[in-house]
Design an enzyme around this catalytic site. Structure first.
Site, short mmCIF file in Angstrom:
data_model
loop_
_atom_site.label_atom_id
_atom_site.label_comp_id
_atom_site.label_asym_id
_atom_site.label_seq_id
_atom_site.Cartn_x
_atom_site.Cartn_y
_atom_site.Cartn_z
N ASP A 566 44.80 -67.63 50.89
CA ASP A 566 43.92 -67.82 52.03
C ASP A 566 44.72 -67.70 53.32
O ASP A 566 45.87 -67.27 53.32
CB ASP A 566 43.21 -69.18 51.94
CG ASP A 566 44.21 -70.32 51.83
OD1 ASP A 566 45.43 -70.08 51.96
OD2 ASP A 566 43.78 -71.45 51.62
N ASP A 567 44.12 -68.06 54.42
CA ASP A 567 44.78 -67.86 55.71
C ASP A 567 45.59 -69.08 56.13
O ASP A 567 45.42 -69.62 57.20
CB ASP A 567 43.75 -67.46 56.76
CG ASP A 567 43.15 -66.11 56.42
OD1 ASP A 567 43.93 -65.21 56.05
OD2 ASP A 567 41.92 -65.97 56.48
#
Ligand code: PRX
Length: 696
Positions: A566-567
Site C-alpha cells: 500500500d502507500d
C-alpha cells in the site's frame, strides 16, 4: 496445509554426517540447493544446544500446540505472570475476525486481573532481582550515563505514579508523553501503566502540528515532556514545540491544564525555558517529594494499556490501541524466544520508545523478563559512526537489536551473541554484512517481521532452532498463522504472488483504532474477509531476483518479506503514509498537486520522493524546493522530509483521474525502460515531460 517443517519426522532416517546438523539438512536442504536464496547459515552446535528451542522438532511441537490449542498453550505461558485473579478457565480467548459474521472483536484472558508494571518491576524485585540493573542510560554526549536497578526503577516509577494520582489522573485517562530517550520515558510509560492510565507516546521528532493532532484526538489529562534535548550536536527545544501544539489544540477547544516538564539540564537550563505559570510544572520540583511506594491499580486484561499513532495509506494517523494482558504475555514471550534471552544477557535495542519497537522491546518485553536493557539517547553516528560499537563494547552487549541501517567499524564486539533486525526487508548482502562483520560469523540473526498493530514479533527466526537464509524472516512465531492470499482473498499455495494476511488472533494483536472501530474493520479486516490484512505483499517465487514488494514463501517454507503493497513508506524504520506527506506539500500555497512515492535508499531503506505540480504562474526554484520541504518538516517532522522534489508539469493519471503511482515509482527509481503500459493514461505526454525534468 502441512507446516513446512512438518517432515522433520522423517529425519531419523537421514544418514548422519550429511552436514553440520544432519537432521536440519534433511528438513530443509532437500535436493541440491546452490542458489543464493537457498544459502543456509547454520547456528553452531554449541549455540543450538543451549537455546530455548534447540531444534525444528521442538519448535514444531510447540507451534502445533499453539495453533491447535491456543487457549491451552497461552494459558500455560500466561500463568508465569502475576495475576490478582485468573481469567475463566473456559474462556481464555474469544475472537471474531470475520466481518461477515459481525463486528470484529478480539479478547484474551478477559476477566483476568493484573498489572503490567507490577509484572515488570515488583514481581522481579520480589524474585530477588532488586539489585540487578534494569536500565543503563547512555546519553547523547560521550561520558553522560546513568543506571537504575530494578528497585530504583520501581521507586522512580512509584513516585511519578503517586504524583499522577494526586493530580487526578485515573484509570482509563489518556496521558500524552513527548519525551526523547531519557530514563524518564520508560519511567513515565510504567507509571501510567501502574495506575491504569493509557499512555500515548509521541515520537519526539514529530512536529507541533502532529503533536496537536494527537492531543486533539485523545484529549489527554496532561502532557509530559522535557524542556530540550540534544540530538547529535544540535539542541532541540521540545518544550517550545509542545507550547506551539497547545496553541493549536486549544483552537479546536482541547486545552491542556497540566504540562509536566523534565528539566534536561544537559541540553538546556531551566532559566532559558519558556514557561506558563499555573500550567507548566518542573518534574524535579514535584516528583521527588512523593512516596517511593505506590499501590498498583489492578486492571482487567482487556483494559487499554496504550495508544500509539501510526500512519496508514490514507487519512490521518490512526490510534492503534493495545490492551494489557495479551500484550504483556505476547511481548514477554516473543522477546524470550526470538532473542533466546538468558538472565546473563545485556540487551540493547536501538529503537526509540516513540515507536512500537521501543514499547515492546525496550520497555515491556525486556523488563517483563528481568533483563538489563540499554536506553540510548543519541544518534548512531554521533560523535562518529563508531558510536554503536563503542556502546556495545562499553556495556558488553550480548543481544543487539536494530534496523538494518547502521555502519561498519573497528571494534571487537566480542560480547555479541545474537543480532536482531527489524523495520524493513534486509537484503541478502546487507544480511551477510551484518552476520559476517558485525557478528563475526558467530551470531545468529533474528530478522523479526511485525508491525505496530501486531504488538510483537510475528515471523521470526528462533536462533538455534533452524538454519537461516540471508534475508528471510523464516517461520511464524507460536500461535501465528500467516497465509498468502490472492486478490480475491483465496489462500494460495505453490509459486505465486499475493498478500500477507493472518488467520485468527494472537494475544498481542491490537483491539481497535481509538475512537474508530469502523476504520479498524475497514482497513484491516475488510480487504480480505476472514483475515487480518497486514498491508505487506507476498509472493512465492523460485528466484529472489523476481521479488518485488512481496513476501516470498519458498519451497522450504521460509518467508521472505520485501515491503508494503500500500502507500506506506518505511524510512529508517519510521513509518510514513504518502498521503500525509502529500497533504503537507499541498498545504504550501504554491503547490497545486503532489504525489509521493518511496524509492530504495542505501542507508535509510526507503527515501521519500515527491512529484510536485505548482499552481499556474509559479516557476521552479531552489528556494521554492526548500520551502516545500520545510512545509513537510513543519507538518509532520524532519524525519518525513522528502529527499527529492521532482517538478511535475502534470501527473500521470488514468482517464478516471487516478494517479498511476506505478509509473511514478519507476521514474523515481530511474527504471525508465520499465514503465509498462502507458496507453491508459489520460495524457501520455506527461510521462515524457517528467522524464525530461528528471535532473532539474
Ligand atoms: O512493511 C513491514 C515493515 O514495517 C512495517 C510495519 O511498520 P511499523 O508498524 O512502523 O513497525 C515497525 C517495527 C515493527 C511492516 O508492515 N517491516 C517490519 N519488520 C520487517 C519489515 N519488513 C521486512 N522485514 C522485517 N523484518
Amino acid at each position: 496445509a502441512a507446516h513446512p517443517l512438518r517432515h522433520v519426522d522423517s529425519m531419523a532416517t537421514m544418514p548422519s554426517g550429511a552436514g553440520k546438523i544432519p537432521y536440519l539438512n534433511a528438513v530443509i536442504l532437500g535436493e541440491a540447493l546452490a542458489s543464493e536464496e537457498n544459502d543456509l547459515i547454520y547456528p553452531s552446535d554449541d549455540f543450538s544446544r543451549q537455546a530455548h528451542v534447540p531444534s525444528p522438532q521442538k519448535y514444531l511441537e510447540l507451534y502445533e500446540r499453539s495453533v491447535k490449542d491456543p487457549g491451552g498453550f497461552w494459558s500455560d505461558v500466561a500463568s508465569q505472570f502475576y495475576w490478582k485473579h485468573k481469567w475463566a478457565a473456559d474462556h481464555v480467548y474469544s475472537e471474531n475476525v470475520d466481518v461477515r459474521k459481525g463486528p470484529v472483536q478480539i479478547e484474551w484472558f478477559k476477566g483476568g486481573i493484573t498489572n503490567i508494571c507490577y509484572n515488570c518491576l515488583d514481581r522481579n524485585v520480589e524474585a530477588g532481582l532488586g539489585d540487578k540493573i534494569a536500565l543503563h542510560w547512555e546519553g547523547n554526549d560521550l561520558g553522560n550515563d546513568a543506571s537504575l536497578t530494578y528497585s530504583h526503577l520501581l521507586h522512580r516509577v512509584s513516585q511519578l505514579a503517586n504524583y499522577l494520582k494526586d493530580i487526578g489522573v485515573r484509570k482509563g485517562d489518556a496521558v500524552i508523553v513527548y519525551l526523547p530517550m531519557l530514563l524518564e520515558l520508560p519511567i513515565t510509560m510504567l507509571a501510567c501503566a501502574r495506575i491504569g492510565a493509557v499512555h500515548s507516546v509521541v515520537f519526539a521528532g514529530f512536529s507541533a502540528e502532529s503533536l496537536a493532532q494527537r492531543i486533539i484526538d485523545c484529549k489527554p489529562k496532561l502532557v509530559i515532556t522535557c524542556n530540550a534535548v540534544k540530538r547529535g550536536p544540535k539542541v532541540i527545544p521540545l518544550k517550545d514545540i509542545v507550547d506551539a501544539a497547545f496553541v493549536q489544540s486549544s483552537q479546536t477547544g482541547v486545552s491542556i491544564d497540566t504540562c509536566l516538564v523534565y528539566e534536561n539540564a544537559l541540553a538546556m537550563k531551566r532559566e532559558k525555558t519558556n514557561w506558563q505559570d499555573g500550567r507548566d510544572i518542573w518534574w524535579q520540583d514535584v516528583i521527588p517529594n512523593y512516596s517511593t511506594k505506590c499501590e498498583v491499580e489492578w486492571v482487567d486484561a482487556e483494559d487499554p494499556l496504550f495508544l500509539l499513532y501510526t500512519s496508514g495509506s490514507t487519512g490521518k494517523p490512526k490510534g492503534v490501541l493495545h490492551t494489557t494482558g495479551g500484550y504483556m504475555v505476547y511481548t514477554a514471550t516473543t522477546f524470550k524466544y526470538a532473542f533466546d534471552y538468558k538472565p546473563s544477557d545485556i540487551y540493547w535495542c536501538t529503537a526509540d520508545c516513540g515507536w512500537i519497537t521501543g514499547h515492546s522491546y525496550v520497555t515491556y518485553g525486556p523488563l517483563l523478563n528481568g533483563a538489563t536493557c540499554i536506553v540510548f539517547e543519541g544518534a548512531p553516528n554521533y560523535p562518529d559512526s563508531g558510536r554503536c560499537w563503542d556502546i556495545v563494547d562499553k556495556y558488553k552487549v550480548t543481544i543487539f537489536y536494530t534496523a538494518p541501517t547502521l555502519y561498519v567499524t573497528r571494534y571487537s564486539r566480542k560480547s555479541l551473541r545474537i543480532l536482531g533486525s527489524v523495520g524493513e526487508p534486509i537484503n541478502p548482502s546487507a544480511w551477510r554484512w551484518f552476520y559476517n562483520v558485525v557478528g563475526d560469523s558467530r551470531c545468529p540473526i533474528s530478522d523479526t517481521w511485525w508491525q505496530t498493530e501486531t504488538g510483537g514479533f510475528m515471523i521470526t527466526p528462533l536462533p538455534g532452532a533452524w538454519p537461516q537464509k540471508p534475508g528471510s524472516a523464516t517461520f511464524p512465531f507460536f500461535g501465528v498463522q500467516p497465509v498468502i492470499v490472492d486478490e480475491k482473498g483465496v489462500e494460495i499455495e505453490g509459486e505465486c504472488s499475493g498478500y500477507l494476511c493472518v488467520k485468527g488472533s494472537w494475544p498481542g494483536a491490537f483491539r481497535t483504532l481509538y475512537g474508530d472501530h469502523e476504520r479498524y474493520e475497514t482497513t484491516y479486516f475488510k480487504p480480505f474477509a476472514g483475515y487480518y490484512f497486514t498491508g505487506d505483499g507476498c509472493s512465492r517465487q523460485a528466484k529472489l531476483a523476481n521479488l518485488h514488494k512481496s513476501m516470498f514463501r519458498d519451497k522450504d517454507g521460509y518467508h521472505w518479506l520485501t515491503g508494503r503493497v500500500d502507500d506506506v513508506i518505511n524510512v529508517s524504520g519510521h513509518r510514513i503514509g504518502t498521503a500525509e506527506v502529500e497533504s503537507a506539500l499541498v498545504s504550501h500555497p504554491k503547490c497545486a498537486e503532489a504525489a509521493v512515492v518511496g524509492v530504495e535508499h542505501e542507508v535509510k531503506g526507503q527515501a521519500i520522493y515527491a512529484f510536485v505540480t505548482l499552481v499556474e504562474g509559479e516557476s521552479y526554484s531552489e528556494e521554492l524546493r526548500n520551502s516545500l520541504i520545510l512545509a513537510v518538516r513543519k507538518q509532520i517532522g524532519a524525519f518525513a522530509a522528502p529527499d527529492r522534489i521532482h517538478w511535475a508539469p502534470g501527473l500521470p493519471k488514468t482517464r478516471s483521474g487516478k494517479i498511476m503511482r506505478r509509473i511514478l515509482r519507476k521514474i523515481a527509481s530511474g527504471q525508465l525502460g520499465e514503465l509498462g503500459d502507458t496507453s491508459t493514461l489520460a495524457d501520455p505526454n506527461v510521462v515524457d515531460q517528467l522524464i525530461a525534468l528528471s535532473n532539474c
